[in-house]
Design a protein around this motif. Structure first.
Motif, short mmCIF file in Angstrom:
data_model
loop_
_atom_site.label_atom_id
_atom_site.label_comp_id
_atom_site.label_asym_id
_atom_site.label_seq_id
_atom_site.Cartn_x
_atom_site.Cartn_y
_atom_site.Cartn_z
N GLU A 71 -74.45 28.21 73.49
CA GLU A 71 -73.47 27.87 74.54
C GLU A 71 -72.35 27.01 73.95
OE1 GLU A 71 -76.74 27.54 74.68
OE2 GLU A 71 -76.96 29.44 75.82
N LYS A 72 -72.74 26.04 73.16
CA LYS A 72 -71.75 25.13 72.55
C LYS A 72 -70.80 25.94 71.66
CE LYS A 72 -70.14 21.07 71.06
NZ LYS A 72 -69.12 20.44 71.92
N GLY A 73 -71.39 26.88 70.90
CA GLY A 73 -70.57 27.73 70.02
C GLY A 73 -69.58 28.56 70.82
N GLU A 74 -70.07 29.15 71.91
CA GLU A 74 -69.18 29.99 72.75
C GLU A 74 -68.07 29.15 73.36
OE1 GLU A 74 -72.57 33.33 73.96
OE2 GLU A 74 -72.16 31.59 75.25
N GLU A 75 -68.42 27.95 73.78
CA GLU A 75 -67.44 27.06 74.44
C GLU A 75 -66.30 26.71 73.46
OE1 GLU A 75 -69.41 23.53 76.10
OE2 GLU A 75 -67.58 22.45 75.51
N VAL A 76 -66.67 26.34 72.24
CA VAL A 76 -65.62 25.91 71.28
C VAL A 76 -64.80 27.11 70.83
CG1 VAL A 76 -66.99 26.04 69.14
CG2 VAL A 76 -65.22 24.34 69.34
N LEU A 77 -65.42 28.28 70.75
CA LEU A 77 -64.64 29.50 70.39
C LEU A 77 -63.68 29.87 71.51
CD1 LEU A 77 -67.40 31.61 68.62
CD2 LEU A 77 -65.26 30.82 67.59
N ASP A 78 -64.14 29.77 72.75
CA ASP A 78 -63.24 30.07 73.88
C ASP A 78 -62.01 29.17 73.84
OD1 ASP A 78 -65.80 30.85 76.40
OD2 ASP A 78 -64.87 32.05 74.80
N THR A 79 -62.25 27.88 73.62
CA THR A 79 -61.12 26.93 73.54
C THR A 79 -60.16 27.33 72.43
OG1 THR A 79 -62.67 25.22 74.22
CG2 THR A 79 -60.56 24.46 73.36
N ALA A 80 -60.72 27.66 71.28
CA ALA A 80 -59.88 28.00 70.12
C ALA A 80 -59.06 29.26 70.37
CB ALA A 80 -60.76 28.18 68.88
N PHE A 81 -59.67 30.28 70.96
CA PHE A 81 -58.93 31.54 71.18
C PHE A 81 -57.89 31.37 72.27
CE2 PHE A 81 -60.32 35.05 68.51
CZ PHE A 81 -61.40 34.48 67.84
N GLN A 82 -58.19 30.52 73.27
CA GLN A 82 -57.16 30.26 74.30
C GLN A 82 -55.95 29.57 73.66
OE1 GLN A 82 -59.45 27.96 77.10
NE2 GLN A 82 -60.66 29.79 77.64
N GLN A 83 -56.23 28.66 72.75
CA GLN A 83 -55.14 27.91 72.07
C GLN A 83 -54.33 28.86 71.18
OE1 GLN A 83 -53.81 25.30 72.64
NE2 GLN A 83 -52.65 24.76 70.82
N MET A 84 -55.01 29.79 70.48
CA MET A 84 -54.26 30.74 69.63
C MET A 84 -53.40 31.65 70.51
SD MET A 84 -56.58 31.94 66.40
CE MET A 84 -58.26 31.81 67.04
N ASP A 85 -53.93 32.02 71.65
CA ASP A 85 -53.17 32.86 72.58
C ASP A 85 -51.93 32.13 73.07
OD1 ASP A 85 -53.24 33.81 75.91
OD2 ASP A 85 -52.95 35.25 74.28
N ALA A 86 -52.11 30.83 73.34
CA ALA A 86 -50.96 30.01 73.81
C ALA A 86 -49.91 29.89 72.70
CB ALA A 86 -51.46 28.63 74.23
N LEU A 87 -50.37 29.75 71.47
CA LEU A 87 -49.43 29.64 70.34
C LEU A 87 -48.65 30.95 70.19
CD1 LEU A 87 -51.59 27.77 67.65
CD2 LEU A 87 -49.68 26.84 68.98
N GLU A 88 -49.35 32.07 70.35
CA GLU A 88 -48.65 33.37 70.23
C GLU A 88 -47.56 33.46 71.30
OE1 GLU A 88 -50.97 36.99 70.70
OE2 GLU A 88 -49.24 38.19 70.04
N LYS A 89 -47.87 33.03 72.53
CA LYS A 89 -46.89 33.11 73.62
C LYS A 89 -45.67 32.24 73.32
CE LYS A 89 -49.72 34.63 77.50
NZ LYS A 89 -51.03 34.88 76.84
N LYS A 90 -45.85 31.18 72.54
CA LYS A 90 -44.72 30.29 72.23
C LYS A 90 -43.86 30.87 71.10
CE LYS A 90 -46.99 25.89 73.35
NZ LYS A 90 -47.69 24.72 72.76
N MET A 91 -44.52 31.54 70.12
CA MET A 91 -43.81 31.85 68.88
C MET A 91 -43.59 33.33 68.60
SD MET A 91 -45.38 28.96 66.39
CE MET A 91 -46.26 27.59 67.14
N SER A 92 -44.00 34.20 69.52
CA SER A 92 -43.88 35.64 69.28
C SER A 92 -42.43 36.12 69.44
CB SER A 92 -44.77 36.39 70.27
OG SER A 92 -44.52 37.77 70.17
N LEU A 93 -42.11 37.16 68.67
CA LEU A 93 -40.82 37.84 68.86
C LEU A 93 -41.01 39.04 69.78
CD1 LEU A 93 -39.16 37.86 65.32
CD2 LEU A 93 -38.31 36.76 67.39
N ASN A 94 -42.26 39.23 70.23
CA ASN A 94 -42.55 40.42 71.06
C ASN A 94 -42.95 40.06 72.48
OD1 ASN A 94 -42.40 42.48 68.81
ND2 ASN A 94 -43.89 41.04 67.99
#
Ligand code: FAD
Ligand code: MG
Length: 360
Positions: free
Chosen positions: A65-88
């Protein structure tokens, strides 16, 4: 299915095989393992398609559970970064800056401002061979899109006038970004994946994770050692073979291995390969005898920018730059299958494909 879609599908399948390879190399994938201090750890993996590529991360956590929780946080953050910096993605921060080029500064988030600041630092360090203002040429060539073509010399000449990192003005107060010329286009495709990996590592470490890896389209960052205390074994892609075939292995702890090469995104016309790494001095895809550059260091943003910049600089100037840059090592592969290592890697890289030989 159109052949571009098929190519993209092959690329994804290829990247998955690379990631499976990484698991093989790292002897992972058992679900439960024991840490080097004896207590048992759950290994949890998450995979997603972000920033135009396959992203996979694996953590060793006290519970699943702890592993899934920290991975979810990390992937949400990467998704947010893509939305900020994408040219697409319309209305991303980078697109808003580009749309205001020549007219007004635009306020961006801390993440984007930091990536741009570092991007300009690396432009200076690489004498302009890494240049985040490369966007007009990237768009003109369209490499990696259905509109890829060889532009006329005159079109390239026109767009070259808009590529100049010294016309990217950053104002720390209010994180303001201003492009001096209308038509300038920022493109952080060569550096922001590295930043995303570094942010992910921070999220893991804040959650107390001591053993993990992140792979963003083959750019790898590892946290600590493997749970058994041994270093991670990372394969260096053979630029002439399908994704997942490697030519060498390097063992790393708490580091990142980022590769740029002419085999990632390209098209061929009249027997000439046009790839996605553009020389800001000429406006053409770099052609200097290099096939790939892998950079090994601690910060993945630095490795990402340097792998692209050194690829453009070429062997001689690239090795000189790496030798005078602290805490950075490099593996440069040439078209005639020679492997150049920076001094700190001598004796630490095992060539596994006899078609390649260490350059003396
Ligand atoms: P690198 O060598 O790390 O970078 C090459 C990329 O950097 C080129 O693609 C170009 O974008 C840029 N570049 C070229 N020459 C130079 C130079 N001299 N100096 C500086 N930069 C240069 N791809 C998609 O297909 N669809 C998407 O929606 C998409 N969204 C993305 C969103 C984000 C936030 C990021 C970071 C990337 C995205 N990408 C997307 C991928 C991106 O377009 C690049 O192709 C990819 O990042 C190249 O990475 P690389 O490791 O292969 O090459
Ligand atoms: Mg890069």
């Amino acid at each position: 299915m159109g052949d571009n879609k098929q190519k993209r599908r092959n690329r994804i399948i290829g990247i998955i095989s690379l990631l499976i390879l990484l698991i093989i190399l790292t002897g992972c994938g058992k679900g439960q393992t024991s840490g080097d201090s004896g207590y048992s750890l759950a290994d949890v993996t998450q995979t997603s398609y972000l920033m135009g590529t396959l992203v996979q991360a694996k953590v060793y956590a006290p519970t699943k559970e702890k592993g899934e929780e920290v991975l979810d946080t990390a992937f949400q953050q990467m998704d947010a970064l893509e939305k900020k910096m994408s040219l697409n993605i319309p209305a991303s921060e980078i697109i808003r800056v580009n749309e205001a080029a020549g007219s007004k500064p635009v306020q961006v988030s801390e993440d984007t401002f930091l990536v741009l600041q570092k991007g300009l630092e690396y432009s200076k360090l690489t004498e302009g061979s890494f240049d985040i203002s490369i966007g007009p040429l990237v768009k003109l060539w369209g490499i990696g899109t259905d509109q890829a073509r060889v532009p006329s010399a005159d079109e390239i000449k026109q767009k070259l006038k808009l590529v100049d990192y010294q016309s990217v003005l950053l104002q720390p107060e209010g994180q303001q970004v201003y492009l001096e010329e209308e038509g300038m286009v920022l493109d952080v495709g060569g550096i922001a994946k590295g930043y995303a990996a570094d942010v992910t590592k921070e999220i893991f470490q804040e959650a107390g994770i001591k053993h993990a890896y992140i792979s963003i389209g083959g750019n790898v960052l590892v946290v600590g050692n493997k749970p058994d205390g041994s270093p991670w074994k990372i394969g260096i892609q053979n630029p002439y073979r399908p994704r997942g075939a490697y030519l060498a292995i390097v063992e790393v702890t708490d580091s990142t291995v980022v590769t740029s090469g002419d085999y990632e995104r390209y098209f061929e016309e009249n027997g000439v390969r046009y790839h996605h790494i553009i020389d800001p001095a000429t406006g053409y895809p770099t052609r200097n005898g290099l096939k790939s550059v892998s950079i090994i260091t601690h910060k993945s943003l630095n490795a990402d920018a340097l792998s692209t910049g050194v690829f453009v600089l070429g062997i001689e100037r690239g090795l000189q730059l790496l030798e005078r840059t602290p805490d950075v090592e490099g593996i440069l592969i040439t078209e005639d299958k020679e492997v150049y290592l920076t001094s700190g890697l001598q004796g630490k890289v095992r060539i596994t494909d006899k078609e390649f030989s260490l350059a003396d």
